[in-house]
Write a protein that holds these residues in place. Structure first.
Motif, PDB file in Angstrom:
ATOM      1  N   VAL A 104       0.871  -1.171   0.000  1.00  0.00           N
ATOM      2  CA  VAL A 104       0.000   0.000   0.000  1.00  0.00           C
ATOM      3  C   VAL A 104       0.910   1.223   0.000  1.00  0.00           C
ATOM      4  O   VAL A 104       1.823   1.318   0.825  1.00  0.00           O
ATOM      5  N   TYR A 105       0.669   2.126  -0.924  1.00  0.00           N
ATOM      6  CA  TYR A 105       1.492   3.325  -1.073  1.00  0.00           C
ATOM      7  C   TYR A 105       0.745   4.528  -0.499  1.00  0.00           C
ATOM      8  O   TYR A 105      -0.434   4.749  -0.802  1.00  0.00           O
ATOM      9  N   TYR A 106       1.472   5.293   0.311  1.00  0.00           N
ATOM     10  CA  TYR A 106       0.899   6.445   0.991  1.00  0.00           C
ATOM     11  C   TYR A 106       1.615   7.723   0.588  1.00  0.00           C
ATOM     12  O   TYR A 106       2.853   7.751   0.498  1.00  0.00           O
ATOM     13  N   CYS A 107       0.841   8.765   0.424  1.00  0.00           N
ATOM     14  CA  CYS A 107       1.353  10.107   0.222  1.00  0.00           C
ATOM     15  C   CYS A 107       1.376  10.803   1.581  1.00  0.00           C
ATOM     16  O   CYS A 107       0.470  10.595   2.397  1.00  0.00           O
ATOM     17  N   ALA A 108       2.390  11.621   1.826  1.00  0.00           N
ATOM     18  CA  ALA A 108       2.510  12.297   3.110  1.00  0.00           C
ATOM     19  C   ALA A 108       3.059  13.705   2.928  1.00  0.00           C
ATOM     20  O   ALA A 108       3.833  13.967   1.996  1.00  0.00           O
ATOM     21  N   ALA A 109       2.675  14.589   3.842  1.00  0.00           N
ATOM     22  CA  ALA A 109       3.120  15.981   3.807  1.00  0.00           C
ATOM     23  C   ALA A 109       3.826  16.333   5.112  1.00  0.00           C
ATOM     24  O   ALA A 109       3.408  15.895   6.195  1.00  0.00           O
ATOM     25  N   ARG A 110       4.868  17.135   4.978  1.00  0.00           N
ATOM     26  CA  ARG A 110       5.714  17.481   6.128  1.00  0.00           C
ATOM     27  C   ARG A 110       5.870  18.988   6.196  1.00  0.00           C
ATOM     28  O   ARG A 110       6.262  19.624   5.206  1.00  0.00           O
ATOM     29  N   ARG A 111       5.613  19.556   7.381  1.00  0.00           N
ATOM     30  CA  ARG A 111       5.762  21.000   7.584  1.00  0.00           C
ATOM     31  C   ARG A 111       7.225  21.306   7.863  1.00  0.00           C
ATOM     32  O   ARG A 111       7.636  21.474   9.000  1.00  0.00           O
ATOM     33  N   SER A 112       8.012  21.338   6.827  1.00  0.00           N
ATOM     34  CA  SER A 112       9.438  21.580   6.979  1.00  0.00           C
ATOM     35  C   SER A 112      10.017  21.912   5.617  1.00  0.00           C
ATOM     36  O   SER A 112       9.386  21.683   4.587  1.00  0.00           O
ATOM     37  N   VAL A 169      12.969  20.540   4.920  1.00  0.00           N
ATOM     38  CA  VAL A 169      13.927  19.448   4.759  1.00  0.00           C
ATOM     39  C   VAL A 169      13.180  18.138   4.552  1.00  0.00           C
ATOM     40  O   VAL A 169      12.288  17.802   5.336  1.00  0.00           O
ATOM     41  N   VAL A 170      13.562  17.394   3.538  1.00  0.00           N
ATOM     42  CA  VAL A 170      12.953  16.088   3.295  1.00  0.00           C
ATOM     43  C   VAL A 170      13.397  15.123   4.380  1.00  0.00           C
ATOM     44  O   VAL A 170      14.578  15.064   4.732  1.00  0.00           O
ATOM     45  N   ALA A 171      12.467  14.352   4.923  1.00  0.00           N
ATOM     46  CA  ALA A 171      12.780  13.333   5.919  1.00  0.00           C
ATOM     47  C   ALA A 171      12.478  11.958   5.343  1.00  0.00           C
ATOM     48  O   ALA A 171      11.558  11.798   4.538  1.00  0.00           O
ATOM     49  N   ALA A 172      13.240  10.978   5.778  1.00  0.00           N
ATOM     50  CA  ALA A 172      13.065   9.606   5.280  1.00  0.00           C
ATOM     51  C   ALA A 172      12.450   8.697   6.330  1.00  0.00           C
ATOM     52  O   ALA A 172      12.603   7.477   6.257  1.00  0.00           O
ATOM     53  N   PHE A 173      11.770   9.263   7.319  1.00  0.00           N
ATOM     54  CA  PHE A 173      11.119   8.472   8.345  1.00  0.00           C
ATOM     55  C   PHE A 173       9.680   8.939   8.504  1.00  0.00           C
ATOM     56  O   PHE A 173       9.381  10.123   8.417  1.00  0.00           O
ATOM     57  N   ALA A 174       8.799   7.974   8.744  1.00  0.00           N
ATOM     58  CA  ALA A 174       7.365   8.265   8.748  1.00  0.00           C
ATOM     59  C   ALA A 174       6.963   9.252   9.832  1.00  0.00           C
ATOM     60  O   ALA A 174       6.080  10.096   9.625  1.00  0.00           O
ATOM     61  N   ALA A 175       7.620   9.181  10.982  1.00  0.00           N
ATOM     62  CA  ALA A 175       7.259  10.062  12.093  1.00  0.00           C
ATOM     63  C   ALA A 175       7.521  11.533  11.785  1.00  0.00           C
ATOM     64  O   ALA A 175       7.022  12.405  12.492  1.00  0.00           O
ATOM     65  N   GLY A 176       8.282  11.797  10.746  1.00  0.00           N
ATOM     66  CA  GLY A 176       8.591  13.175  10.390  1.00  0.00           C
ATOM     67  C   GLY A 176       7.521  13.858   9.555  1.00  0.00           C
ATOM     68  O   GLY A 176       7.663  15.033   9.226  1.00  0.00           O
ATOM     69  N   TYR A 177       6.463  13.141   9.226  1.00  0.00           N
ATOM     70  CA  TYR A 177       5.403  13.678   8.376  1.00  0.00           C
ATOM     71  C   TYR A 177       4.147  13.933   9.191  1.00  0.00           C
ATOM     72  O   TYR A 177       3.804  13.169  10.095  1.00  0.00           O
ATOM     73  N   ASP A 178       3.447  14.997   8.827  1.00  0.00           N
ATOM     74  CA  ASP A 178       2.326  15.481   9.630  1.00  0.00           C
ATOM     75  C   ASP A 178       0.966  15.066   9.087  1.00  0.00           C
ATOM     76  O   ASP A 178      -0.001  14.977   9.844  1.00  0.00           O
ATOM     77  N   TYR A 179       0.867  14.845   7.804  1.00  0.00           N
ATOM     78  CA  TYR A 179      -0.414  14.506   7.188  1.00  0.00           C
ATOM     79  C   TYR A 179      -0.227  13.313   6.249  1.00  0.00           C
ATOM     80  O   TYR A 179       0.802  13.206   5.564  1.00  0.00           O
ATOM     81  N   TRP A 180      -1.263  12.468   6.209  1.00  0.00           N
ATOM     82  CA  TRP A 180      -1.189  11.238   5.426  1.00  0.00           C
ATOM     83  C   TRP A 180      -2.470  11.042   4.632  1.00  0.00           C
ATOM     84  O   TRP A 180      -3.564  11.396   5.076  1.00  0.00           O
ATOM     85  N   GLY A 181      -2.317  10.428   3.461  1.00  0.00           N
ATOM     86  CA  GLY A 181      -3.467   9.987   2.694  1.00  0.00           C
ATOM     87  C   GLY A 181      -3.923   8.621   3.175  1.00  0.00           C
ATOM     88  O   GLY A 181      -3.326   8.034   4.086  1.00  0.00           O
ATOM     89  N   GLN A 182      -4.958   8.106   2.538  1.00  0.00           N
ATOM     90  CA  GLN A 182      -5.540   6.828   2.963  1.00  0.00           C
ATOM     91  C   GLN A 182      -4.823   5.637   2.354  1.00  0.00           C
ATOM     92  O   GLN A 182      -5.024   4.503   2.791  1.00  0.00           O
ATOM     93  N   GLY A 183      -3.997   5.884   1.353  1.00  0.00           N
ATOM     94  CA  GLY A 183      -3.228   4.813   0.731  1.00  0.00           C
ATOM     95  C   GLY A 183      -3.885   4.250  -0.518  1.00  0.00           C
ATOM     96  O   GLY A 183      -5.107   4.303  -0.677  1.00  0.00           O
TER      97      GLY A 183
END
Length: 124
Positions: free
Chosen positions: A93-101, A103-117
């Motif tokens: 399952v592929y998810y889109c995510a948005a980060r308020r920063s 700098v690109v982060a490579a860890f899921a906890a660094g993202y603030d918003y997620w799609g449903q996949g």
């Protein structure tokens, strides 16, 4: 607040291609770093690709380099993932995510918003 909706997943044979799209709501889309993650059954969610707000900086995980390309269109509030030469191990399952920063982060906890996949299945 950003709402994300993915599309473009499906079933494809090994060696084929798919293009995932993520549509974002909100007038501040261009200020967010965007990322694509995936999660296979029984595995942790993993980083696939990320792109800076301007689109000038892009990052891919090693397993997809040379095959996947991330892009964004800030005028249309969309981010895409072009996936070529797909392999059965890309099934997830592929998810889109948005980060308020900035700098690109490579860890899921660094993202603030997620799609449903969206499901991507690659048959051998």
């Amino acid at each position: 607040q950003v709402q994300l909706v993915e599309s473009g997943g499906g079933l494809v044979q090994a060696g084929g291609s798919l293009r995932l799209s993520c549509a974002a709501s909100g007038r501040t889309f261009s200020s967010y770093v965007m990322g694509w993650f995936r999660q296979a059954p029984g595995k942790e969610r993993e980083f696939v690709a990320g792109i800076s707000w301007s689109g000038n900086s892009k990052y891919n995980t090693d397993s997809v380099k040379g095959r996947f390309t991330i892009s964004r269109d800030n005028a249309k509030n969309t981010v895409n993932l072009q996936m070529n030469s797909l392999k059965p191990e890309d099934t997830a399952v592929y998810y889109c995510a948005a980060r308020r920063s900035t700098v690109v982060a490579a860890f899921a906890a660094g993202y603030d918003y997620w799609g449903q996949g969206t499901q991507v299945t690659v048959s051998s």
